[in-house]
Design a protein around this motif. Structure first.
Motif, PDB file in Angstrom:
ATOM      1  N   ILE A  58      10.658  16.234  41.265  1.00 50.94           N
ATOM      2  CA  ILE A  58       9.596  16.050  40.278  1.00 50.94           C
ATOM      3  C   ILE A  58       8.438  16.988  40.611  1.00 50.94           C
ATOM      4  N   ASP A  59       7.905  17.633  39.584  1.00 50.28           N
ATOM      5  CA  ASP A  59       6.728  18.475  39.765  1.00 50.28           C
ATOM      6  C   ASP A  59       5.503  17.559  39.754  1.00 50.28           C
ATOM      7  N   VAL A  60       5.131  17.095  40.930  1.00 45.49           N
ATOM      8  CA  VAL A  60       4.056  16.131  41.074  1.00 45.49           C
ATOM      9  C   VAL A  60       2.727  16.735  40.631  1.00 45.49           C
ATOM     10  N   THR A  61       2.507  18.001  40.938  1.00 43.71           N
ATOM     11  CA  THR A  61       1.256  18.649  40.560  1.00 43.71           C
ATOM     12  C   THR A  61       1.089  18.638  39.046  1.00 43.71           C
ATOM     13  N   ALA A  62       2.136  18.982  38.319  1.00 41.65           N
ATOM     14  CA  ALA A  62       2.071  18.986  36.859  1.00 41.65           C
ATOM     15  C   ALA A  62       1.864  17.567  36.325  1.00 41.65           C
ATOM     16  N   ALA A  63       2.510  16.598  36.938  1.00 41.58           N
ATOM     17  CA  ALA A  63       2.360  15.210  36.496  1.00 41.58           C
ATOM     18  C   ALA A  63       0.931  14.722  36.701  1.00 41.58           C
ATOM     19  N   SER A 118      -6.830  22.654  52.124  1.00 41.25           N
ATOM     20  CA  SER A 118      -8.256  22.347  52.027  1.00 41.25           C
ATOM     21  C   SER A 118      -9.090  23.615  52.003  1.00 41.25           C
ATOM     22  N   THR A 119      -8.526  24.721  52.490  1.00 42.01           N
ATOM     23  CA  THR A 119      -9.259  25.981  52.453  1.00 42.01           C
ATOM     24  C   THR A 119      -8.822  26.859  51.296  1.00 42.01           C
ATOM     25  N   SER A 120      -7.791  26.426  50.577  1.00 41.17           N
ATOM     26  CA  SER A 120      -7.280  27.219  49.461  1.00 41.17           C
ATOM     27  C   SER A 120      -8.159  27.041  48.240  1.00 41.17           C
ATOM     28  N   SER A 121      -8.364  28.125  47.498  1.00 38.41           N
ATOM     29  CA  SER A 121      -9.182  28.035  46.296  1.00 38.41           C
ATOM     30  C   SER A 121      -8.395  27.461  45.129  1.00 38.41           C
ATOM     31  N   SER A 122      -7.079  27.401  45.235  1.00 40.51           N
ATOM     32  CA  SER A 122      -6.265  26.913  44.124  1.00 40.51           C
ATOM     33  C   SER A 122      -6.080  25.404  44.158  1.00 40.51           C
ATOM     34  N   GLY A 123      -6.608  24.727  45.129  1.00 44.41           N
ATOM     35  CA  GLY A 123      -6.472  23.279  45.201  1.00 44.41           C
ATOM     36  C   GLY A 123      -5.314  22.855  46.082  1.00 44.41           C
ATOM     37  N   ILE A 124      -5.027  21.580  46.044  1.00 46.41           N
ATOM     38  CA  ILE A 124      -3.990  21.002  46.885  1.00 46.41           C
ATOM     39  C   ILE A 124      -2.653  21.069  46.160  1.00 46.41           C
ATOM     40  N   ASP A 125      -1.622  21.550  46.845  1.00 49.85           N
ATOM     41  CA  ASP A 125      -0.272  21.582  46.292  1.00 49.85           C
ATOM     42  C   ASP A 125       0.408  20.269  46.640  1.00 49.85           C
ATOM     43  N   ILE A 126       0.291  19.311  45.737  1.00 53.22           N
ATOM     44  CA  ILE A 126       0.788  17.962  45.985  1.00 53.22           C
ATOM     45  C   ILE A 126       2.298  17.962  46.168  1.00 53.22           C
ATOM     46  N   SER A 127       3.009  18.805  45.431  1.00 53.40           N
ATOM     47  CA  SER A 127       4.470  18.848  45.550  1.00 53.40           C
ATOM     48  C   SER A 127       4.904  19.217  46.963  1.00 53.40           C
ATOM     49  N   SER A 128       4.253  20.222  47.540  1.00 50.19           N
ATOM     50  CA  SER A 128       4.606  20.643  48.904  1.00 50.19           C
ATOM     51  C   SER A 128       4.290  19.551  49.913  1.00 50.19           C
ATOM     52  N   ILE A 129       3.179  18.889  49.725  1.00 49.96           N
ATOM     53  CA  ILE A 129       2.803  17.806  50.638  1.00 49.96           C
ATOM     54  C   ILE A 129       3.803  16.662  50.531  1.00 49.96           C
ATOM     55  N   LEU A 130       4.193  16.326  49.291  1.00 52.76           N
ATOM     56  CA  LEU A 130       5.170  15.263  49.100  1.00 52.76           C
ATOM     57  C   LEU A 130       6.507  15.627  49.715  1.00 52.76           C
ATOM     58  N   GLN A 131       6.928  16.881  49.558  1.00 54.32           N
ATOM     59  CA  GLN A 131       8.186  17.327  50.162  1.00 54.32           C
ATOM     60  C   GLN A 131       8.128  17.218  51.677  1.00 54.32           C
ATOM     61  N   ALA A 132       7.016  17.625  52.269  1.00 50.92           N
ATOM     62  CA  ALA A 132       6.891  17.564  53.719  1.00 50.92           C
ATOM     63  C   ALA A 132       6.887  16.118  54.198  1.00 50.92           C
ATOM     64  N   ALA A 133       6.208  15.255  53.454  1.00 51.93           N
ATOM     65  CA  ALA A 133       6.112  13.852  53.857  1.00 51.93           C
ATOM     66  C   ALA A 133       7.452  13.140  53.746  1.00 51.93           C
ATOM     67  N   THR A 134       8.234  13.481  52.731  1.00 49.29           N
ATOM     68  CA  THR A 134       9.505  12.791  52.521  1.00 49.29           C
ATOM     69  C   THR A 134      10.679  13.531  53.135  1.00 49.29           C
ATOM     70  N   GLY A 135      10.474  14.776  53.546  1.00 44.92           N
ATOM     71  CA  GLY A 135      11.555  15.567  54.099  1.00 44.92           C
ATOM     72  C   GLY A 135      12.515  16.059  53.028  1.00 44.92           C
TER      73      GLY A 135
END
Length: 71
Positions: free
Chosen positions: A38-43, A15-32
Motif C-alpha cells: 500500500i502506498d501509505v504516503t498517498a493514502a 527529519s532533515t529532508s525538505s520533502s517530508g517524511i516517507d511513511i511508506s519507507s518507514i512502514l516497510q522498515a518497521a514491518t520488514g
C-alpha cells in the motif's frame, strides 16, 4: 542492517529532508516488508486533503463574499 537501525536511519534522514517524511519507507522498515504494498504516503495525503476540503471551500466562499462587499 536490522529493522530497528533501518527505521532509525529513515527517521533521522527524513527529519532533515525538505520533502517530508516517507511513511511508506518507514512502514516497510518497521514491518520488514520487502514489497511496496500500500502506498501509505498517498493514502495519508488523500486523507489530509479530504479533511481540509471543507475548510478550503469555506475560505473560497469567504473570499467571494469579501470581494462582493468591496464592490
Amino acid at each position: 542492517m536490522s529493522s530497528v537501525s533501518t527505521l532509525n536511519s529513515l527517521l533521522s534522514s527524513s527529519s532533515t529532508s525538505s520533502s517530508g517524511i516517507d511513511i511508506s519507507s518507514i512502514l516497510q522498515a518497521a514491518t520488514g516488508a520487502s514489497s511496496s504494498g500500500i502506498d501509505v504516503t498517498a493514502a495519508v495525503n488523500s486523507a489530509v486533503a479530504a479533511a481540509q476540503a471543507p475548510e478550503t471551500a469555506w475560505e473560497n466562499q469567504e473570499s467571494t463574499l469579501e470581494s462582493q462587499s468591496t464592490d
